[in-house]
Design a protein around this motif. Sequence first.
Motif, mmCIF file in Angstrom:
data_model
loop_
_atom_site.group_PDB
_atom_site.id
_atom_site.type_symbol
_atom_site.label_atom_id
_atom_site.label_comp_id
_atom_site.label_asym_id
_atom_site.label_seq_id
_atom_site.Cartn_x
_atom_site.Cartn_y
_atom_site.Cartn_z
ATOM 1 N N GLN A 7 -34.340 -93.410 -88.740
ATOM 2 C CA GLN A 7 -35.587 -93.738 -89.562
ATOM 3 C C GLN A 7 -35.502 -95.047 -90.257
ATOM 4 O OE1 GLN A 7 -35.858 -90.528 -92.582
ATOM 5 N NE2 GLN A 7 -37.627 -91.776 -93.418
ATOM 6 N N ILE A 8 -34.445 -95.289 -90.787
ATOM 7 C CA ILE A 8 -34.251 -96.680 -91.558
ATOM 8 C C ILE A 8 -34.286 -97.700 -90.818
ATOM 9 C CG2 ILE A 8 -32.649 -97.894 -93.328
ATOM 10 C CD1 ILE A 8 -31.851 -95.325 -94.159
ATOM 11 N N VAL A 9 -33.457 -97.796 -89.363
ATOM 12 C CA VAL A 9 -33.542 -98.886 -88.598
ATOM 13 C C VAL A 9 -35.020 -99.196 -88.148
ATOM 14 C CG1 VAL A 9 -32.978 -99.325 -86.332
ATOM 15 C CG2 VAL A 9 -31.362 -98.414 -87.724
ATOM 16 N N GLU A 28 -31.986 -104.574 -99.898
ATOM 17 C CA GLU A 28 -31.281 -103.874 -101.088
ATOM 18 C C GLU A 28 -31.252 -102.489 -100.733
ATOM 19 O OE1 GLU A 28 -32.791 -104.757 -104.873
ATOM 20 O OE2 GLU A 28 -32.464 -106.953 -104.836
ATOM 21 N N GLU A 29 -30.030 -101.930 -100.832
ATOM 22 C CA GLU A 29 -29.567 -100.625 -100.428
ATOM 23 C C GLU A 29 -30.539 -99.555 -101.421
ATOM 24 O OE1 GLU A 29 -25.431 -99.793 -101.053
ATOM 25 O OE2 GLU A 29 -25.005 -101.142 -99.082
ATOM 26 N N ALA A 30 -30.783 -99.878 -102.686
ATOM 27 C CA ALA A 30 -31.144 -98.730 -103.599
ATOM 28 C C ALA A 30 -32.638 -98.644 -103.112
ATOM 29 C CB ALA A 30 -30.957 -99.201 -105.175
ATOM 30 N N PRO A 31 -33.261 -99.590 -102.994
ATOM 31 C CA PRO A 31 -35.095 -99.398 -102.530
ATOM 32 C C PRO A 31 -35.042 -98.661 -101.610
ATOM 33 C CG PRO A 31 -34.609 -101.609 -103.504
ATOM 34 C CD PRO A 31 -33.235 -101.222 -103.150
ATOM 35 N N LEU A 32 -34.175 -98.750 -100.627
ATOM 36 C CA LEU A 32 -34.314 -98.179 -99.080
ATOM 37 C C LEU A 32 -33.891 -96.464 -99.287
ATOM 38 C CD1 LEU A 32 -32.934 -100.752 -96.876
ATOM 39 C CD2 LEU A 32 -34.952 -99.914 -96.406
ATOM 40 N N GLU A 45 -25.203 -97.278 -92.464
ATOM 41 C CA GLU A 45 -24.989 -97.263 -91.158
ATOM 42 C C GLU A 45 -26.134 -97.975 -90.391
ATOM 43 O OE1 GLU A 45 -24.861 -93.162 -90.366
ATOM 44 O OE2 GLU A 45 -22.745 -92.915 -91.025
ATOM 45 N N ALA A 46 -27.427 -97.975 -90.955
ATOM 46 C CA ALA A 46 -28.581 -98.592 -90.439
ATOM 47 C C ALA A 46 -28.276 -100.325 -90.420
ATOM 48 C CB ALA A 46 -29.804 -98.408 -91.209
ATOM 49 N N PHE A 47 -27.515 -100.629 -91.478
ATOM 50 C CA PHE A 47 -27.266 -102.167 -91.818
ATOM 51 C C PHE A 47 -26.410 -102.635 -90.590
ATOM 52 C CE2 PHE A 47 -28.296 -102.855 -96.405
ATOM 53 C CZ PHE A 47 -29.642 -102.777 -96.060
ATOM 54 N N ILE A 48 -25.442 -101.814 -90.221
ATOM 55 C CA ILE A 48 -24.132 -101.949 -89.255
ATOM 56 C C ILE A 48 -24.680 -102.011 -87.812
ATOM 57 C CG2 ILE A 48 -22.220 -101.068 -87.990
ATOM 58 C CD1 ILE A 48 -21.429 -99.659 -90.657
ATOM 59 N N GLN A 49 -25.997 -101.187 -87.575
ATOM 60 C CA GLN A 49 -26.629 -101.163 -86.387
ATOM 61 C C GLN A 49 -27.421 -102.665 -86.281
ATOM 62 O OE1 GLN A 49 -28.980 -97.934 -85.065
ATOM 63 N NE2 GLN A 49 -27.446 -96.372 -85.881
ATOM 64 N N LEU A 50 -28.112 -103.028 -87.361
ATOM 65 C CA LEU A 50 -28.865 -104.210 -87.251
ATOM 66 C C LEU A 50 -27.961 -105.377 -87.394
ATOM 67 C CD1 LEU A 50 -31.321 -102.688 -89.744
ATOM 68 C CD2 LEU A 50 -31.743 -103.529 -87.311
ATOM 69 N N GLU A 51 -26.965 -105.405 -88.129
ATOM 70 C CA GLU A 51 -25.851 -106.544 -88.114
ATOM 71 C C GLU A 51 -25.318 -106.638 -86.747
ATOM 72 O OE1 GLU A 51 -22.762 -108.254 -90.923
ATOM 73 O OE2 GLU A 51 -22.284 -106.268 -90.272
#
Length: 216
Positions: A7-9, A28-32, A45-51
């Motif tokens: 969902q986040i990705v 930023e993590e908090a707003p998400l 985990e979404a950040f890892i995928q996008l990175e």
Amino acid sequence: MAGQTDQIVSAILADIDAGRLNPGDVLEEAPLMQTHAVSRTPVREAFIQLETAGLIRRLPRKGAVLFKPTLEEFLGILEVHVRLEGQAAGLAARRRTPDQAARLDAAVRACEAHALAKGDGDPDGYYQLNLHFHEAVALASGNPFLVEMIKTNARKLMAYYRAQYRYPGAIAASAREHREIADLIVAHDRDRAEAAMVAHMEFDQATVMDLLVVLG
């Protein structure tokens, strides 16, 4: 958890596609976490995928920043992306179905109508129609792996391609080129369709420098 991560990705990718996120913007993590009502884990985990896809760069304890290419990175990605788009057009000329040809024509007509009605106005609106055109070409290639590669690379350059439509006459020229490419695909002219798409996607050196400055 996987569903929350997806969902986040998807939300971040949608913001990139719509131009709500641009190169260098901070995530930023908090707003998400608040927006999606999730814990820190699916965000990370979404950040890892996008990175892994090369779309963001994570920052220690600060979230992440949307990928912003250096000149060398820009030229390297552009070189690959232009060829992928050209390959998609060439394959589409060989493989397109009647339904795909109809969808491609509809996408071109939408671009032409926008150019006729609004001229140089609403470049962001035109860019969304441009995305539909390129998606129609990619899907007509019949190669889902190529489609995904094009999407990933396009998102790294999307802000720059979008910015070019601010130049006078760029929208009308783009719509004309879309018609040429579509006609070649419909005519099953693989070599010329591929060459026309490559020419359509390339930037000259001056434009590259202008866009890097504009989005600097």
